[in-house]
Design a protein around this motif. Structure first.
Motif, PDB file in Angstrom:
ATOM      1  N   VAL A 133       8.622  -5.311   0.656  1.00 62.79           N
ATOM      2  CA  VAL A 133       8.238  -4.851  -0.688  1.00 62.79           C
ATOM      3  C   VAL A 133       6.721  -4.739  -0.793  1.00 62.79           C
ATOM      4  N   GLY A 134       6.016  -5.793  -0.355  1.00 64.91           N
ATOM      5  CA  GLY A 134       4.556  -5.762  -0.400  1.00 64.91           C
ATOM      6  C   GLY A 134       3.977  -4.655   0.456  1.00 64.91           C
ATOM      7  N   LEU A 135       4.520  -4.484   1.668  1.00 64.22           N
ATOM      8  CA  LEU A 135       4.018  -3.461   2.582  1.00 64.22           C
ATOM      9  C   LEU A 135       4.240  -2.059   2.027  1.00 64.22           C
ATOM     10  N   GLY A 136       5.438  -1.812   1.472  1.00 69.12           N
ATOM     11  CA  GLY A 136       5.738  -0.490   0.941  1.00 69.12           C
ATOM     12  C   GLY A 136       4.764  -0.073  -0.146  1.00 69.12           C
ATOM     13  N   TYR A 137       4.473  -0.981  -1.073  1.00 69.64           N
ATOM     14  CA  TYR A 137       3.547  -0.632  -2.162  1.00 69.64           C
ATOM     15  C   TYR A 137       2.090  -0.653  -1.702  1.00 69.64           C
ATOM     16  N   ALA A 138       1.762  -1.482  -0.716  1.00 71.54           N
ATOM     17  CA  ALA A 138       0.396  -1.467  -0.187  1.00 71.54           C
ATOM     18  C   ALA A 138       0.084  -0.139   0.484  1.00 71.54           C
ATOM     19  N   LEU A 139       1.079   0.487   1.102  1.00 73.15           N
ATOM     20  CA  LEU A 139       0.874   1.781   1.757  1.00 73.15           C
ATOM     21  C   LEU A 139       0.558   2.887   0.756  1.00 73.15           C
TER      22      LEU A 139
END
Length: 495
Positions: free
Chosen positions: A370-376
């Motif tokens: 979840v964090g990685l998806g939105y950080a991208l």
């Protein structure tokens, strides 16, 4: 010599197979229930423009429907989940289904804004279905010494049914309305579906073993209701202020309402610590394998419930501004559809891998996604394929967590408190969504008018939204690392 002859003895493997068959059948019926829950969540959205015309209201008034249902769900889930522990989870599940069916039929005949708002809010009783189902499955599996692992796999399948139902509902609504040309007739479809699923629950779902506790902390219920009402009401008001750009005096009223709500909730906590039969057992909530799960539910609610509106408006923003995708309504629906599919993929992956890897590790990995998806989104947001890739990564993590969190909470709860614990994940997730929805509304409204298109929000506003969602995912992963490594595993029953 008397006794049971050897030929009539039941082999242990036969008992296990019978119990497994009953549980598998139970999960099958619950998947049907969650498909109907998904239909409720997806069916009405494509019809909002037609509902606005039918009721003679403005597009902005639709926000009150969401706020009303949000308030009701925040209030009823912890109370109904507690009643499920006390009197039997099936009994309360059936009650919630009947109330949802009555509200759905009310929407068919509602002819004004206020009656539609009333029945739409009351339809929010469906939000307690999933926590009660998880509690029923867990209590059923506990008797076989496999309640935790069974519940994890089942919860993933229930989320698949939920999201599949949402897709079916969204696709069917417009086509049914186009074929009939009658809004009332179209709205009968979800009402009929909920009525039928009430019969399914009544006939085919077995009852759980009640805790034996028959005293409800009435004063605790009152304090919890008022605390949640004040906090969520303040958040809904905060979002409306951001959209309408009202004056500073109104902000002072929101702040006072919010502080008052927090004060009532603090009072509620101290009251529960002193009560013999609390609505929410604060000592259970403080356990090292429980509070990180509830905190994660709040943090994931930020992106799961709060970020969908900003994502939709960003996809529709004119790309001539230097950002946005410039998609029309049909193309935006495809983007949302892909996100729903990624939730299904995440739920399936969680159900498949839950027996192969540590439950704790699965939760941490999902939160990181979840964090990685939105950080991208922060560096990559200008092309459609970038947005779809980012959404898919975050969606897989969210899909896994939607099913994993109630199951994890049930696993961490003692006997007689599984419904309470799993229901609380829904409440904290809802509050997280309400909080983020209000904050995001203010952030995006603050940037509107600073760009060429006066109705568009600034890129800085969208970057802030994505950064908050990413931070929520990564923080959830860190908190879950504090959970004991042996948490959420099957353990022998006491005694």
């Amino acid at each position: 010599m008397t006794g049971i002859p050897p030929s009539s003895a039941v082999h242990p493997s036969t008992v296990r197979a019978s119990a497994l068959g009953i549980t598998a059948g139970l999960i099958g019926w619950f998947i049907v229930v969650e498909i109907v829950s998904g239909i409720l969540q997806g069916f009405y959205v494509p019809l909002f423009s037609d509902i606005v015309i039918e009721l003679g209201i403005r597009d902005a008034d639709v926000n009150w429907f969401e706020a009303g249902q949000l308030l009701l769900s925040a209030l009823v889930v912890p109370i109904l989940a507690k009643l499920g522990d006390m009197f039997g989870h099936k009994r309360i599940l059936l009650l919630a289904a009947i109330l949802t069916a009555l509200a759905s039929w009310g929407l068919v005949f509602a002819d004004s804004f206020w009656t539609f708002l009333l029945f739409w809010s009351l339809q929010g009783f469906y939000v307690v279905w999933l926590p009660l189902e998880v509690a029923l499955i867990f209590e059923r599996g506990r008797k076989q010494n496999r309640g935790v692992s069974l519940t994890r796999r089942a919860a993933g399948l229930l989320v698949v049914g939920l999201e599949a139902g949402a897709i079916v509902g969204a696709l069917a609504a417009g086509r049914i309305y186009a074929a009939t040309g009658d809004l009332g007739l179209t709205l009968m479809v979800p009402a009929i579906a909920v009525s039928l699923v009430s019969v399914v629950i009544w006939l085919f779902v077995p009852e759980s073993t009640p805790s034996g506790e028959r005293r409800l902390d009435t004063w605790g219920v009152v304090l919890l209701a008022w605390g949640l009402l004040l906090v969520t009401g303040a958040l809904a008001w905060m979002r409306l202020i951001g959209e309408l750009a009202l004056g500073a005096g109104t902000w002072a009223g929101v702040a006072a309402l919010f502080v008052l709500g927090i004060g009532v909730l603090v009072w509620f906590v101290f009251h529960e610590l002193r009560h013999r039969h609390p609505v929410v057992d604060m000592r259970v909530l403080a356990r090292p394998d429980m509070w990180p799960v509830q905190a994660t539910a709040f943090l994931i609610g930020i992106s799961l419930l709060g970020a969908q509106g900003p994502l939709s408006t960003y996809a529709g923003t004119d790309s001539s501004l230097g950002y946005g995708l410039g998609l029309d309504a049909t193309e935006r629906s495809y983007v949302i559809g892909l996100y729903l599919v990624s939730l299904i993929v995440g739920a399936v992956l969680f159900a498949v891998t839950s027996r192969r890897i540590s439950p704790r590790l699965a939760l941490i990995s999902a939160a990181v996604l979840v964090g990685l998806g939105y950080a991208l989104f922060l560096p990559f947001h200008l092309e459609l394929w970038q947005v779809l890739l980012n959404l898919s990564i975050a969606g897989i993590g969210c899909g896994a967590l939607v099913g994993a969190l109630p199951a994890a909470a049930a696993a961490a709860a003692p006997f007689g408190k599984t419904g309470e614990a799993s229901g609380l994940t829904n409440t904290t997730k809802t509050i997280g969504g309400a909080f983020s929805s209000a904050v995001f509304g203010v952030v995006l409204a603050a940037g509107a008018g600073t760009v060429a298109a006066q109705t568009a929000s600034s890129l800085g506003g969208y970057l802030t939204v994505w950064a908050i969602c990413a931070a929520g995912g990564f923080l959830a992963a860190i908190l879950l690392m504090l959970v004991p490594k042996v948490a959420f595993a099957d353990t022998p029953p006491a005694g």
